[in-house]
Write an enzyme that holds these catalytic residues in place. Sequence first.
Site, PDB file in Angstrom:
ATOM      1  N   GLY A  51      49.877  30.291  41.593  1.00 40.60           N
ATOM      2  CA  GLY A  51      50.130  30.564  40.186  1.00 40.60           C
ATOM      3  C   GLY A  51      51.123  31.700  40.004  1.00 40.60           C
ATOM      4  N   SER A  52      50.907  32.503  38.980  1.00 45.69           N
ATOM      5  CA  SER A  52      51.895  33.502  38.591  1.00 45.69           C
ATOM      6  C   SER A  52      52.048  34.666  39.558  1.00 45.69           C
ATOM      7  CB  SER A  52      51.553  34.045  37.197  1.00 45.69           C
ATOM      8  OG  SER A  52      51.731  33.041  36.215  1.00 45.69           O
ATOM      9  N   THR A  53      51.177  34.801  40.554  1.00 44.44           N
ATOM     10  CA  THR A  53      51.411  35.839  41.555  1.00 44.44           C
ATOM     11  C   THR A  53      52.734  35.587  42.283  1.00 44.44           C
ATOM     12  OG1 THR A  53      50.153  34.671  43.271  1.00 44.44           O
ATOM     13  CG2 THR A  53      48.946  36.243  41.903  1.00 44.44           C
TER      14      THR A  53
END
Length: 500
Positions: A221-223
Amino acid sequence: MNAPLRRVGVVIMVLFGLLFANLNYVQAYKGSEYSASPYNGRVQVAEYERQRGNIEVGGKAIASSRATDGHLKYLRTYPSGPLYAHVLGYKPVNLGQTGIEASEDAFLSGSSDQLFGDRLLDMFTGDQTAGANVLLTLSPKAQAAAYNQLRENNVGSSRGAAVALDPRTGAVQAMVSFPSFDPNPLADHNTRAAQAEYDKLLGARNSPLSNRATAEVLPPGSTFKVVVAAAALEEGITPDTRIPAGPSYTAPTSGTPITNAHPSICPQSQVTLNSALTQSCNTGFARLGVELGADKVKETAAKFGFGQEDLTVGRLGDGGLPVAPSRTGDIQNPDGSADPAALAQSSIGQNEVRMTPLEGAMIAAAVANGGSQMRPYLVDQILGSDRTTSYYQAKDQELRRSVSPAVASDLQEMMVSVVQNGTGTNARISGYTVGGKTGTAEHAAGAKEHGWFIGFVMKDGKPISAVCVVLEESGDGGSGEATRIAGQIMRAVINDSGGR
């Protein structure tokens, strides 16, 4: 001699010849294999004649051997039960050993070539010197915090993992996979009972035997936006550079729009790179990834460790726990042509991007350490049974240069903004500088999303710990809970080190 007797004699001679040849084959070619076989009862008895060395954390044994009255003289025990299980592994009588018990078996059992002098001395004294002791890098408080917080998480996730590293050295401060298991029954001298317990764990829901910290690869995801931000900074974009954003973005060739998690997130047509990371702006990073190109995104990911096939965590560069490679995927059409839609999704940590929790911690560690990514390790020292002879002492090794110090400094400031002003507020620690990035990752239709957090804690510009936490299928609030847990782990590292 009549013909029938001659034929019988020839047959007997041939049989004796075959028997002689087989004996030589067994002695010359198969002897060592049979000698080392775990099914060789005499080998088992001989192995248990010598007390196996301890595995220790913080001066306390987390794996040791105690004397018994049985035909196997020592029983392997694990006083902390499931707390360190995935790092330690287990040492069974018949089953295959795993974890540090496997990778350091030669020292622990006393059979290492480096312990030849001890064994030679035993021949003259008649003693059975114990195996060597393996001292690990783990922080007892950080390990306990990671284990307890994962087990008691507030969003009902039944699977997850946490890893904490010292960014300056690569020393593993905590490594927990959830659910865990008790290794004691697997080391039982009652081999039927041990096999039954193993079969039970092997078939159990949520795979408790799997080390999810090193072996599980999941969409981050956004990591992953930290990696894309690094690529942009390397191309001359600054944290204050305005990039295209907006409430929706449809990549060329794709009819599927990418939107943000909430309408209030970067609805403007342009936002700064710093604001895009702070707010976790999907449209901004999807557009940015397409502008940078797949080759640049993959190249930067590789600098952080994506694609490494041979990484292990134990002694530095010498075996240990195997680590599954994190991957970006092809990010292209089957014919090799550019696929902007796949690139847009990959740039927000979806599509085919997959990451281990260890890799997440390594990304945060590289940022905190000025762009230098250190090789992670678990074994700090190996001491002889007399505890005066050292056979190994870890010496820090740089694994790679992920980004320049200038880019690392920009990333640090942006990740600190995430914790101070954005989605990572649950990781704040009073008196310390904390930076990070949250992530919510879709992975299957109808399934809850995974919740992620990667981050670091610093004091007076010096990194103390880098952490990654993932809660699988944790749904709404999962990334916030992962962030809170990471904060607790970082606090535990600080407390274990006297505040640094």
